[in-house]
Design an enzyme around this catalytic site. Sequence first.
Site, mmCIF file in Angstrom:
data_model
loop_
_atom_site.group_PDB
_atom_site.id
_atom_site.type_symbol
_atom_site.label_atom_id
_atom_site.label_comp_id
_atom_site.label_asym_id
_atom_site.label_seq_id
_atom_site.Cartn_x
_atom_site.Cartn_y
_atom_site.Cartn_z
ATOM 1 N N ASN A 139 1.012 -1.295 0.027
ATOM 2 C CA ASN A 139 0.060 0.076 0.080
ATOM 3 C C ASN A 139 1.175 0.669 0.498
ATOM 4 O O ASN A 139 1.837 1.576 0.620
ATOM 5 C CB ASN A 139 -0.804 -0.159 1.129
ATOM 6 C CG ASN A 139 -1.786 1.130 0.770
ATOM 7 O OD1 ASN A 139 -2.794 1.006 0.291
ATOM 8 N ND2 ASN A 139 -1.240 2.366 1.913
ATOM 9 N N GLU A 200 -1.360 0.106 -5.712
ATOM 10 C CA GLU A 200 -0.584 1.527 -6.341
ATOM 11 C C GLU A 200 0.310 2.270 -7.334
ATOM 12 O O GLU A 200 0.473 2.588 -8.093
ATOM 13 C CB GLU A 200 -0.232 2.333 -5.612
ATOM 14 C CG GLU A 200 -1.517 3.224 -4.366
ATOM 15 C CD GLU A 200 -2.451 2.714 -3.553
ATOM 16 O OE1 GLU A 200 -1.927 1.612 -3.031
ATOM 17 O OE2 GLU A 200 -3.135 2.669 -2.411
ATOM 18 N N ASP A 246 -3.190 22.220 7.759
ATOM 19 C CA ASP A 246 -3.446 21.356 6.568
ATOM 20 C C ASP A 246 -4.183 21.866 5.696
ATOM 21 O O ASP A 246 -3.953 23.113 5.566
ATOM 22 C CB ASP A 246 -4.172 20.182 7.289
ATOM 23 C CG ASP A 246 -4.381 18.577 6.672
ATOM 24 O OD1 ASP A 246 -4.121 19.143 5.433
ATOM 25 O OD2 ASP A 246 -3.818 17.206 7.403
HETATM 26 C C1 LIG Z 1 0.364 15.916 -0.045
HETATM 27 C C2 LIG Z 1 -0.572 14.995 0.269
HETATM 28 C C3 LIG Z 1 -0.645 15.281 1.743
HETATM 29 C C4 LIG Z 1 -1.793 13.899 2.626
HETATM 30 N N1 LIG Z 1 -1.574 13.610 4.102
HETATM 31 C C5 LIG Z 1 -1.639 12.940 4.380
HETATM 32 C C6 LIG Z 1 -1.189 12.712 5.835
HETATM 33 O O1 LIG Z 1 -0.976 13.355 6.630
HETATM 34 N N2 LIG Z 1 -2.164 11.109 6.713
HETATM 35 C C7 LIG Z 1 -2.658 10.777 5.346
HETATM 36 O O2 LIG Z 1 -3.209 9.505 6.413
HETATM 37 N N3 LIG Z 1 -3.477 10.578 4.976
HETATM 38 C C8 LIG Z 1 -2.513 11.903 4.469
HETATM 39 N N4 LIG Z 1 -2.543 11.768 1.870
HETATM 40 C C9 LIG Z 1 -3.949 11.353 1.421
HETATM 41 C C10 LIG Z 1 -3.155 9.811 1.381
HETATM 42 O O3 LIG Z 1 -2.666 9.665 0.678
HETATM 43 C C11 LIG Z 1 -4.756 9.512 0.257
HETATM 44 O O4 LIG Z 1 -5.502 10.012 0.963
HETATM 45 C C12 LIG Z 1 -4.437 8.138 -0.213
HETATM 46 O O5 LIG Z 1 -5.093 8.027 -1.348
HETATM 47 C C13 LIG Z 1 -5.290 7.023 1.310
HETATM 48 O O6 LIG Z 1 -4.954 5.606 0.134
HETATM 49 P P1 LIG Z 1 -4.870 4.425 0.642
HETATM 50 O O7 LIG Z 1 -6.581 4.566 1.150
HETATM 51 O O8 LIG Z 1 -4.737 3.539 0.232
HETATM 52 O O9 LIG Z 1 -4.097 4.250 2.161
HETATM 53 C C14 LIG Z 1 -2.018 12.843 1.249
HETATM 54 C C15 LIG Z 1 -1.714 13.256 0.147
HETATM 55 C C16 LIG Z 1 -1.756 14.295 -0.241
HETATM 56 C C17 LIG Z 1 -1.818 13.972 -1.707
#
Ligand SMILES: Cc1cc2nc3c(=O)[nH]c(=O)nc-3n(C[C@H](O)[C@H](O)[C@H](O)COP(=O)(O)O)c2cc1C
Length: 453
Positions: A139, A200, A246
């Site tokens: 992941n 991914e 944020d």
């Molecule tokens: C620049 C950026 C910063 C992010 N920061 C966080 C974070 O600090 N914590 C978090 O859990 N998700 C964060 N996200 C969102 C996740 O990366 C995003 O929702 C991701 O698709 C989750 O993937 P998953 O559901 O497959 O784990 C961020 C996304 C971006 C683009």
Amino acid sequence: MSLRSLIPKVQEASYLVTITKEVDPYLEMARVINALEGQPLLFTRVKSSPYQVVSGICSAREYLALDLGIDQSQLLFALARALENPVVPQMVESAPCQEVIEEGVNLNTLPILTHLPDDGGPYVTAGVVVVKDPDHGRNLCFHRLMRIGPRQFAARVVEGRGTDMALRKTSGELEVAICLGSSIPVLLAAAMSPPKGVDELSIANALRPTPLVKCRTVDLEVPADSEFVLEGRITRRTVAEGPFIDLTETWDIVRQQPVIEIHCLTHRRAAIYHALLPGRLEHKLLMGMPREPTVYAAVSQVCQCKNVLITPGGMSWLHAVVQIVKQAPDDGRKAIAAAFRGHTSLKHVVVVDEDVDPFNPTEVEWAIATRFQADRDLIVLEDQPSSSLDPSATHVPGQKTRTSKMGLDATIPWHKPSDELRTREEREGFKKVGYREVDITIYRTFAGGESTK
Ligand SMILES: Cc1cc2nc3c(=O)[nH]c(=O)nc-3n(C[C@H](O)[C@H](O)[C@H](O)COP(=O)(O)O)c2cc1C
């Protein structure tokens, strides 16, 4: 192709601003990035760090399209195709990201920015975290990382995300690899939440070949062309994480979050660090744009979807406009329900017809003004699971945030108030009436001679 390969492309297209003056990652660099918001920047001399810093490289759709070699209008469809047809990446033995292997890890050598005086510490903001879920495999997820020591970060791990789910299934520590300076396909794929078990990195590889290499000390694979890779473990120890601005541009809540211990650092020669400013365009675009294909896919299952925009005004996360080719009276309502399934953090969605440009907020508002009746076309869903980023939602520590959601069907109403079905001609009456075009050059004269405008 790596993140660094986009630098000459944005330079050729006259977008790049190169800053050769020495800049301090403590507060100063964030102020410069903020002042030049929306432009790709390369800082060649960074105080207290041997590395260069790139920023703003994902702050506009045109830069992402330039990287992928496609037209901007095709971004949604390219992402949707990659999401539907992931391709398993090739493994390689030797990789640029392992050109240098640091003997002792010292995170203080990295140009990690402190953005604001009240921040909890210096923050990695474009770090792609790779873990393995015991059931679903690899992941990728972004996690902001607050540096708390020369080998430690506190990571913001949002409940329910892939990393959180993998952590919940693991009793001890969880191996982790953090990629800094990732290619555009990796950044876009990491911001997607594909169905469980869909890798991914295979989505990134479908966008553009993304070979992988095995990490040196953990059982994980990372994109070979990453600028830096930090290998370590997510521990069971928690610390206060924050304060941090944020996506909302407001202070996020300070929470107890897991500590990550780093024990190995590899990088390219003359590695380039990617810094993105929280709450600004680059953060917003990377958050929202990768959700457009999942909304598109969900809406396409119930009606003909033409386009999707996660709008900047909704901080590129909470609001969407969905454009459909309406073929049945209830297509708009079906599209609303599907859009909420396609992006679970979505709070408000407007559905418009194909004659309304979803990228033009005035046109969308016009559709609401002329086609929408609140008692008939408004869908309100109460007490729904939602984004932790919304300050107006209900936040209970340890529980999923709750919110009300709203969908506006601003498509041409196929029924009259009497409930009788409108004829095709009657529906046409909702469309804008245009004027015939004229050759304006023949009118641009005035008493004193020809107009210059
Ligand atoms: C620049 C950026 C910063 C992010 N920061 C966080 C974070 O600090 N914590 C978090 O859990 N998700 C964060 N996200 C969102 C996740 O990366 C995003 O929702 C991701 O698709 C989750 O993937 P998953 O559901 O497959 O784990 C961020 C996304 C971006 C683009």
